[in-house]
Scaffold this motif. Structure first.
Motif, short mmCIF file in Angstrom:
data_model
loop_
_atom_site.label_atom_id
_atom_site.label_comp_id
_atom_site.label_asym_id
_atom_site.label_seq_id
_atom_site.Cartn_x
_atom_site.Cartn_y
_atom_site.Cartn_z
N LEU A 242 44.55 42.13 56.19
CA LEU A 242 43.15 42.45 55.87
C LEU A 242 43.06 43.22 54.56
CD1 LEU A 242 41.48 43.49 59.25
CD2 LEU A 242 40.83 41.62 57.73
N THR A 243 43.92 44.24 54.43
CA THR A 243 43.93 45.05 53.21
C THR A 243 44.18 44.17 52.00
OG1 THR A 243 44.93 46.78 54.53
CG2 THR A 243 44.92 47.12 52.16
N PHE A 244 45.17 43.30 52.13
CA PHE A 244 45.55 42.41 51.03
C PHE A 244 44.38 41.51 50.64
CE2 PHE A 244 47.59 38.62 49.29
CZ PHE A 244 48.38 39.21 48.31
N LEU A 245 43.71 40.94 51.63
CA LEU A 245 42.60 40.03 51.35
C LEU A 245 41.42 40.76 50.71
CD1 LEU A 245 42.61 37.82 54.57
CD2 LEU A 245 43.24 37.16 52.25
N LEU A 246 41.14 41.97 51.20
CA LEU A 246 40.00 42.71 50.67
C LEU A 246 40.27 43.21 49.26
CD1 LEU A 246 38.91 44.67 53.84
CD2 LEU A 246 37.67 42.84 52.68
N ALA A 247 41.53 43.57 48.97
CA ALA A 247 41.86 44.12 47.66
C ALA A 247 41.94 43.03 46.61
CB ALA A 247 43.19 44.87 47.74
N ARG A 248 41.98 41.76 47.04
CA ARG A 248 42.21 40.66 46.10
C ARG A 248 40.95 40.27 45.34
NH1 ARG A 248 43.79 34.86 48.08
NH2 ARG A 248 41.66 35.24 48.76
N ASP A 249 39.82 40.73 45.85
CA ASP A 249 38.54 40.36 45.24
C ASP A 249 38.54 40.66 43.74
OD1 ASP A 249 35.99 39.79 44.67
OD2 ASP A 249 35.09 40.93 46.33
N GLU A 250 38.12 39.69 42.92
CA GLU A 250 38.23 39.82 41.46
C GLU A 250 37.06 40.60 40.86
OE1 GLU A 250 40.76 37.32 39.69
OE2 GLU A 250 41.59 37.76 41.67
N THR A 251 35.95 40.68 41.60
CA THR A 251 34.72 41.17 40.98
C THR A 251 34.79 42.63 40.54
OG1 THR A 251 33.92 41.56 43.21
CG2 THR A 251 33.16 39.56 42.10
N GLN A 252 35.71 43.41 41.13
CA GLN A 252 35.91 44.79 40.68
C GLN A 252 34.65 45.66 40.80
OE1 GLN A 252 38.63 46.52 39.50
NE2 GLN A 252 39.92 44.83 40.08
N SER A 253 33.85 45.42 41.80
CA SER A 253 32.70 46.29 41.97
C SER A 253 33.17 47.58 42.66
CB SER A 253 31.63 45.60 42.82
OG SER A 253 32.08 45.54 44.16
N TRP A 254 32.30 48.60 42.65
CA TRP A 254 32.71 49.86 43.29
C TRP A 254 32.92 49.67 44.79
CZ3 TRP A 254 29.66 51.81 47.17
CH2 TRP A 254 28.36 51.27 47.28
N LEU A 255 32.19 48.63 45.35
CA LEU A 255 32.30 48.42 46.78
C LEU A 255 33.69 47.88 47.16
CD1 LEU A 255 30.48 48.68 49.31
CD2 LEU A 255 30.09 46.23 49.13
N THR A 256 34.19 46.92 46.39
CA THR A 256 35.52 46.40 46.70
C THR A 256 36.57 47.48 46.51
OG1 THR A 256 35.39 45.38 44.52
CG2 THR A 256 35.39 43.90 46.42
N ASP A 257 36.38 48.30 45.47
CA ASP A 257 37.30 49.41 45.26
C ASP A 257 37.33 50.33 46.47
OD1 ASP A 257 38.18 48.63 42.88
OD2 ASP A 257 37.38 50.33 41.72
N LEU A 258 36.13 50.63 46.96
CA LEU A 258 36.02 51.55 48.09
C LEU A 258 36.69 50.96 49.33
CD1 LEU A 258 34.78 54.29 48.97
CD2 LEU A 258 32.87 52.96 49.88
N THR A 259 36.38 49.68 49.63
CA THR A 259 36.98 49.08 50.83
C THR A 259 38.49 48.99 50.68
OG1 THR A 259 36.16 47.03 49.90
CG2 THR A 259 35.19 47.72 51.97
N ALA A 260 38.95 48.59 49.50
CA ALA A 260 40.40 48.46 49.31
C ALA A 260 41.08 49.81 49.51
CB ALA A 260 40.71 47.92 47.92
N ASN A 261 40.47 50.85 48.96
CA ASN A 261 41.08 52.18 49.10
C ASN A 261 41.03 52.67 50.54
OD1 ASN A 261 41.78 52.41 46.44
ND2 ASN A 261 39.82 53.32 45.84
N THR A 262 39.91 52.43 51.20
CA THR A 262 39.82 52.84 52.60
C THR A 262 40.86 52.12 53.43
OG1 THR A 262 37.45 52.96 52.21
CG2 THR A 262 38.19 53.22 54.47
N MET A 263 40.98 50.81 53.20
CA MET A 263 41.96 50.03 53.97
C MET A 263 43.37 50.51 53.70
SD MET A 263 40.38 48.04 55.94
CE MET A 263 41.61 46.88 56.52
N THR A 264 43.66 50.83 52.43
CA THR A 264 45.01 51.30 52.10
C THR A 264 45.30 52.62 52.82
OG1 THR A 264 44.61 50.37 49.92
CG2 THR A 264 46.61 51.68 50.21
#
Lengths: 320, 257
Positions: B54-76
């Motif tokens: 899940l972490t890997f899939l969520l962090a892979r998003d290319e758009t680089q919005s603050w939301l993807t950053d937040l989810t990726a960091n939370t998941m990590t």
């Protein structure tokens, strides 16, 4: 009475006891009322009677084995130790932890000596040959130091502080708990962990001094270093207490010494857990920040002083 | 023939109760304890794998919005905490909350108790589980295995330090007691009634009840062994000379007890 008629006659009572036990095991005794507990104890007594009868007449049967287990289960609920209460937690932190540490001060001092030996050897290794730093430090840190830059800047600008702090405190707590458990390896793992961490610190100190970074590295560790190193030394001491019980049990048998000393040593190890969480947060949030140096130094000294004053001087009055 | 004498004869432990009865409990063997550990480790590994993916899939998003950053960091962060938790908290929390059981232990009917028969407290749980890196996990598991083999009450180092035992809670086949025993011999003068001791009676009926589930080879072997064990008891009756096959002989015996 045959086994079959014995079972048919008493099994309803056993089943009732089983359902009552299942209830009390799941919900705890506080959710029950007086008649419930009276019936439970009455059934318990009746079942111990059945067990005694079965022990005389039905040796070697699975029914007897079942009754043993049922009585043990009921006994466990009736004579259970106190559940973890707020007061017990308070007593644990206010009395038991500092008392355990003072009891085992000698082991803590030995732990500090091994750690300091690690530092000394790290410094002299780099003094002797700078390349020896590569046995303990990864390349990106080495290259950063060689170019006169702190490696922390590049790491903490990439990894957000909440993630970094989580990583730092989980890995530090792992080291501390492993240092405690390592006592069971006659202290070999404990001593190795202490030495290795000391050695790494010594190498970093000397190498940074060689490249004019000593001030920067001291500023970086000022905030979290004192309590972090203190916690590792205390948990190393806990490991040595366990090791000593195995190596030199004194008047007790090895098993008794281990059980007794382990019980107080684990308190020292538990004390390190919250401390390392705090240290990890400071290391990620405050140490790499641009807050003034005096603030970091004051914070570090203050926390270190609180930690040691707590361990050495509180909880002295006898435990009530 | 451990299946014929009850297994707990060889692996029981005795505890004393205030009611002045000695409790005998069956200490869990190396096999079931290893299996329980494997189940627990697999469970942890599975959860970690799912969160990792899940972490890997969520962090892979290319758009680089603050939301993807937040989810990726939370998941990590969650992933780091779970890795830590699987090593240091899983066993501690379960054995504390479930009164000495983890999912693996519950599946195999194992339970941790104090060596004096009382339930484990949180500090006992802590002591036996913090020592796992030294005697259970990875190559160190060999030490734990040897300890369980060698020590009298199957205790590894952590069990010795915490003074705990792992016991096996036996499941009982109650259906054998449902039938009301009325020897058919009463109506048939030629067939004599035979008295069996309770443990022999139980053994016989447990076999007869279970035989349908056994492999035919095991079924034959057990029947033969049982006949050999029970034959001396029917001396002087017509069953002694009977030429029935082992299983039929046992059925016949069961009808006369």
């Amino acid at each position: 009475m045959t086994l079959g008629s014995f079972v048919r006659k008493h099994r309803p009572g056993w089943q009732k006891l089983e359902t009552m036990l299942a209830f009390i095991e799941a919900r705890g005794p506080s959710r029950t009322d007086r008649p419930f507990l009276q019936e439970l104890t009455a059934l318990y007594r009746a079942t111990t009677g059945d067990l005694a009868y079965a022990q005389t007449h039905f040796r070697g049967t699975t029914v007897l084995l079942f009754l043993h287990q049922l009585v043990a289960r009921a006994h466990n609920q009736i004579y259970r130790p106190h559940r973890l209460s707020l007061r017990a937690v308070e007593r644990f932190f206010r009395k038991e932890i500092p008392q355990a540490l003072r009891l085992h001060l000698q082991a803590v001092i030995w732990s500090a000596i091994v750690f300091l030996m690690g530092i000394a050897l790290g410094i002299s290794a780099v003094q002797f040959d700078e390349r020896s730093a590569s046995i303990i430090l990864p390349n990106h840190i080495l290259n950063s130091i060689y170019s006169g830059q702190m490696w922390t800047g590049s790491i903490f600008s990439v990894v957000p502080a909440p993630v970094a702090s989580t990583f730092l405190f989980t890995s530090n707590i792992s080291v501390a708990l492993l240092a405690f458990a390592g006592g069971l390896s006659f202290g070999i793992i404990t001593a190795w962990l202490l030495f290795q961490n000391g050695f790494m610190l010594g190498v970093i100190f000397k190498l940074c001094a060689n490249y004019g970074l000593l001030g920067a590295v001291l500023e970086f560790i000022a905030g979290h270093g004192i309590i972090e190193i203190s916690a590792i030394i205390v948990s190393g001491g806990a490991g040595f207490v366990v090791a000593q019980a195995l190596l030199n049990p004194g008047a007790y048998s090895r098993g008794d010494a281990l059980a007794q000393q382990g019980r107080s040593a684990v308190r020292m190890a538990v004390a390190c857990v919250p401390v390392l969480v705090i240290a990890g947060c400071i290391e990620a949030f405050i140490s790499p920040s641009h807050l003034p140096v005096w603030f970091k130094i004051t914070l570090g000294l203050l926390l270190g002083a609180i930690f040691w004053l707590y361990l050495l001087f509180t909880g002295k009055r006898s435990v009530r | 023939m451990s299946t014929l004498t009850s297994t707990w004869e060889t692996s029981r432990t005795e505890l004393e109760l205030p009611e002045e009865i000695d409790l005998q409990l069956e200490v869990a063997n190396v096999g079931s304890r290893t299996l329980a550990i494997l189940i627990d480790i697999t469970l942890c590994g599975f959860v970690l794998l799912v969160v990792y993916m899940l972490t890997f899939l969520l962090a892979r998003d290319e758009t680089q919005s603050w939301l993807t950053d937040l989810t990726a960091n939370t998941m990590t962060t969650i992933l780091i905490l779970l890795i830590f938790g699987s090593q240091w908290c899983y066993f501690n929390l379960f054995e504390w909350v479930w009164n000495g059981q983890t999912p693996g232990k519950r599946l195999l009917h194992l339970r941790v108790i104090k060596a004096d028969g009382t339930p484990v407290s949180w500090i006992d749980v802590l002591l036996r589980n913090l020592s796992r890196p030294v005697d259970t996990l990875g190559p160190m598991g060999l030490i734990g295995l040897l300890m369980i083999f060698a020590s009298r009450k199957a205790q590894r180092l952590g069990d010795l330090m915490a003074r705990t035992l792992v016991i096996h809670e036996t499941e009982i086949d109650w259906s054998i007691f449902d039938q009301v025993e009325s020897p058919t011999a009463a109506t048939d003068k030629a067939r004599s009634v035979i008295r069996l001791a309770p443990d022999q009676w139980e053994l016989l009926h447990r076999y007869l009840n279970r035989r349908e589930q056994l492999q035919s080879e095991v079924r034959q072997r057990l029947a033969a062994a049982l006949v050999e064990k029970l034959k001396p008891l029917v001396k002087g009756t017509d069953l002694d000379l009977s030429t029935l096959a082992p299983e039929e002989w046992l059925i016949e015996l069961a009808q006369r007890t």
